[in-house]
Design an enzyme around this catalytic site. Structure first.
Site, PDB file in Angstrom:
ATOM      1  N   GLU A 165      -9.573   0.864  22.745  1.00  0.00           N
ATOM      2  CA  GLU A 165     -10.974   0.981  23.176  1.00  0.00           C
ATOM      3  C   GLU A 165     -11.557  -0.242  23.880  1.00  0.00           C
ATOM      4  O   GLU A 165     -12.503  -0.852  23.399  1.00  0.00           O
ATOM      5  CB  GLU A 165     -11.823   1.363  21.945  1.00  0.00           C
ATOM      6  CG  GLU A 165     -11.292   2.614  21.267  1.00  0.00           C
ATOM      7  CD  GLU A 165     -11.905   2.881  19.876  1.00  0.00           C
ATOM      8  OE1 GLU A 165     -12.839   2.182  19.485  1.00  0.00           O
ATOM      9  OE2 GLU A 165     -11.425   3.817  19.193  1.00  0.00           O
ATOM     10  N   GLU A 272      -5.167  11.430  18.113  1.00  0.00           N
ATOM     11  CA  GLU A 272      -6.106  11.594  16.977  1.00  0.00           C
ATOM     12  C   GLU A 272      -6.821  12.936  17.078  1.00  0.00           C
ATOM     13  O   GLU A 272      -8.043  13.032  16.902  1.00  0.00           O
ATOM     14  CB  GLU A 272      -7.127  10.442  16.969  1.00  0.00           C
ATOM     15  CG  GLU A 272      -6.490   9.057  16.963  1.00  0.00           C
ATOM     16  CD  GLU A 272      -7.493   7.903  16.869  1.00  0.00           C
ATOM     17  OE1 GLU A 272      -8.677   8.146  16.611  1.00  0.00           O
ATOM     18  OE2 GLU A 272      -7.069   6.753  17.069  1.00  0.00           O
TER      19      GLU A 272
HETATM   20  O1  9MR Z   1     -10.440   7.953  10.375  1.00  0.00           O
HETATM   21  C1  9MR Z   1     -10.798   6.600  10.247  1.00  0.00           C
HETATM   22  C2  9MR Z   1     -11.879   6.432   9.184  1.00  0.00           C
HETATM   23  O2  9MR Z   1     -11.382   6.806   7.914  1.00  0.00           O
HETATM   24  C3  9MR Z   1     -12.360   4.992   9.163  1.00  0.00           C
HETATM   25  O3  9MR Z   1     -13.470   4.882   8.289  1.00  0.00           O
HETATM   26  C4  9MR Z   1     -12.762   4.540  10.560  1.00  0.00           C
HETATM   27  C5  9MR Z   1     -13.068   3.069  10.586  1.00  0.00           C
HETATM   28  O4  9MR Z   1     -11.922   2.309  10.310  1.00  0.00           O
HETATM   29  O5  9MR Z   1     -11.705   4.765  11.483  1.00  0.00           O
HETATM   30  C6  9MR Z   1     -11.303   6.100  11.595  1.00  0.00           C
HETATM   31  O6  9MR Z   1     -10.279   6.202  12.559  1.00  0.00           O
HETATM   32  C7  9MR Z   1     -10.610   5.773  13.891  1.00  0.00           C
HETATM   33  C8  9MR Z   1      -9.350   5.252  14.524  1.00  0.00           C
HETATM   34  O7  9MR Z   1      -8.822   4.218  13.741  1.00  0.00           O
HETATM   35  C9  9MR Z   1      -9.609   4.779  15.949  1.00  0.00           C
HETATM   36  N1  9MR Z   1     -10.196   5.822  16.745  1.00  0.00           N
HETATM   37  C10 9MR Z   1     -11.407   6.406  16.196  1.00  0.00           C
HETATM   38  C11 9MR Z   1     -11.116   6.923  14.768  1.00  0.00           C
HETATM   39  C12 9MR Z   1     -12.350   7.565  14.228  1.00  0.00           C
HETATM   40  O8  9MR Z   1     -13.371   6.608  14.080  1.00  0.00           O
END
Ligand code: 9MR
Length: 380
Positions: A165, A272
């Site tokens: 990102e 994802e």
């Molecule tokens: O699914 C993840 C969630 O459990 C966490 O709280 C969050 C923050 O660390 O991150 C989520 O996963 C993210 C991923 O690592 C990067 N892309 C966006 C995802 C959704 O926020």
């Protein structure tokens, strides 16, 4: 097959798949189907694994991961603040379990994520006087983090999400003003990949982002990625996060995104995937987790179960998505859902906390949904 960069990476990323297919063939007396098995000649099919599943030994979830998926991603346990909370302290337990699980089950193992503006302790960007760290200090911290992590799992983690990102959410046409960028400029992006590659030259290295279908984001990323590749920065592929909704983005927009990055010779991973079925709390459809909205019952219309009609809509949406992925199977190495069951999806708590969402292929009890059958039905 012409051996361009993408083919090379695809061949490399599919190598563990043959091992996986072998294992599944051996255990076919026990289990003869499963999504990954059905898609084995198309692309890898993966899921993100939660820390709960790893630490609480959620046997049912682990079983689902084994029987349906041939690739796993660490959902949270390898994020900087989780695994490296202080400059000289590392939390290896969940991450070690994650890698061991993937190896034992002959799965393609994804590390997530080395360099991100989010979920990283503030001290990384500060010197001992609490001033902004110098470029040199931050660079050495990045090197220490990447080298320690990548080296520990060298030859075990097949693919790394190296940088997440980098694009600003304001207009999607410039670098995000993260501390990484403020201190090191674009060099932070280049250096992360170079360091990861030096630490494990065989690992596949990805750039991972959301809203990769936005036109302005594509223009920006095409330029940033090309500039990096021209400098010899070892970027092998892109991850399209694919946090989608029932109606958006359109299949045409997603197709264009796949084509744009594939045309650059990059391997495309759908990293994802989930489909939000709840009312949009706002127009913005990203995944920047610092954004949140207040709970209201209108925003949570299905607390006791998904109505049949919406389950159908979800199944149709998933089928359209997978039809597209199959069409582009020569460019796509992997499709990973962000979680296994609706119970463990981040979408229950974002962008509104405490909702009941239904974004994945398995319901809260781990049973396959209509959406699962629609995806399976495309290839069997
Ligand atoms: O699914 C993840 C969630 O459990 C966490 O709280 C969050 C923050 O660390 O991150 C989520 O996963 C993210 C991923 O690592 C990067 N892309 C966006 C995802 C959704 O926020």
């Amino acid at each position: 097959m012409k051996m361009n960069r993408r083919n090379f990476v695809l061949a490399a990323s599919l190598a563990p798949l043959s091992a996986c297919v072998k294992t599944q063939a051996i255990s076919s007396a026990v289990k003869s189907s499963g999504l990954a098995e059905a898609y084995r000649d198309k692309f890898l099919v993966g899921a993100a694994v939660s820390t709960d599943t790893l630490m609480n030994s959620d046997v049912a979830d682990q079983q689902l991961l084994k029987s349906e998926f041939n690739s796993i991603t660490a959902e949270n346990c390898q994020k900087w603040e989780e695994i490296h909370p202080e400059l000289d302290r590392w939390n290896w337990e969940a991450s070690d379990r994650f890698v061991k699980f993937g190896i034992e089950n002959k799965q393609h193992v994804l590390g997530h994520t080395l360099v991100w503006h989010s979920q990283i302790p503030e001290h990384v960007f500060r010197d001992s006087d609490q001033n902004l760290a110098s470029p040199g200090l931050l660079k050495s911290r990045m090197e220490n983090h990447i080298n320690t992590l990548v080296d520990r799992y060298k030859g075990k983690i097949d693919t790394w999400d190296v940088v997440n990102e980098i694009v600003s959410d304001d207009g999607y046409d410039k670098w995000r003003e993260s501390d990484w960028y403020k201190i090191m400029g674009p060099e932070f992006f280049y250096h992360a990949f170079k360091t990861a590659h030096a630490a494990d030259p065989k690992a596949e290295l990805l750039y991972n982002d959301y809203n990769m279908h936005y036109k302005s984001k594509q223009v920006f990323l095409k330029r940033a990625l090309s500039e990096a590749l021209d400098r010899g920065v070892p970027i092998h592929g892109v991850g399209l996060q694919a946090h989608y909704m029932l109606g958006e983005p359109s299949i045409e927009e997603i197709e264009r995104a796949i084509e744009v990055y594939a045309e650059m010779g990059l391997s495309v991973h759908i990293t994802e995937l989930d489909v939000d079925v709840l009312p949009a709390a706002f127009e913005y459809m990203g995944a920047e987790i610092s954004t949140s909205f207040e709970y209201s019952d209108e925003l949570n219309p299905y607390p006791n179960g998904l109505p049949e009609a919406v389950a159908e809509e979800l199944a149709t949406r998933y089928a359209e998505l997978f039809k597209l992925f199959i069409k582009h199977k020569d460019s796509i190495s992997r499709v990973t859902t962000w979680g296994t069951t609706d119970a463990n999806s981040w979408k229950n708590n974002w962008p509104v906390k405490g909702r009941t969402n239904y974004p994945l292929l398995f319901d809260r009890s781990g049973n396959p949904k209509k959406a699962y059958h629609s995806v399976l039905g495309l290839v069997s």
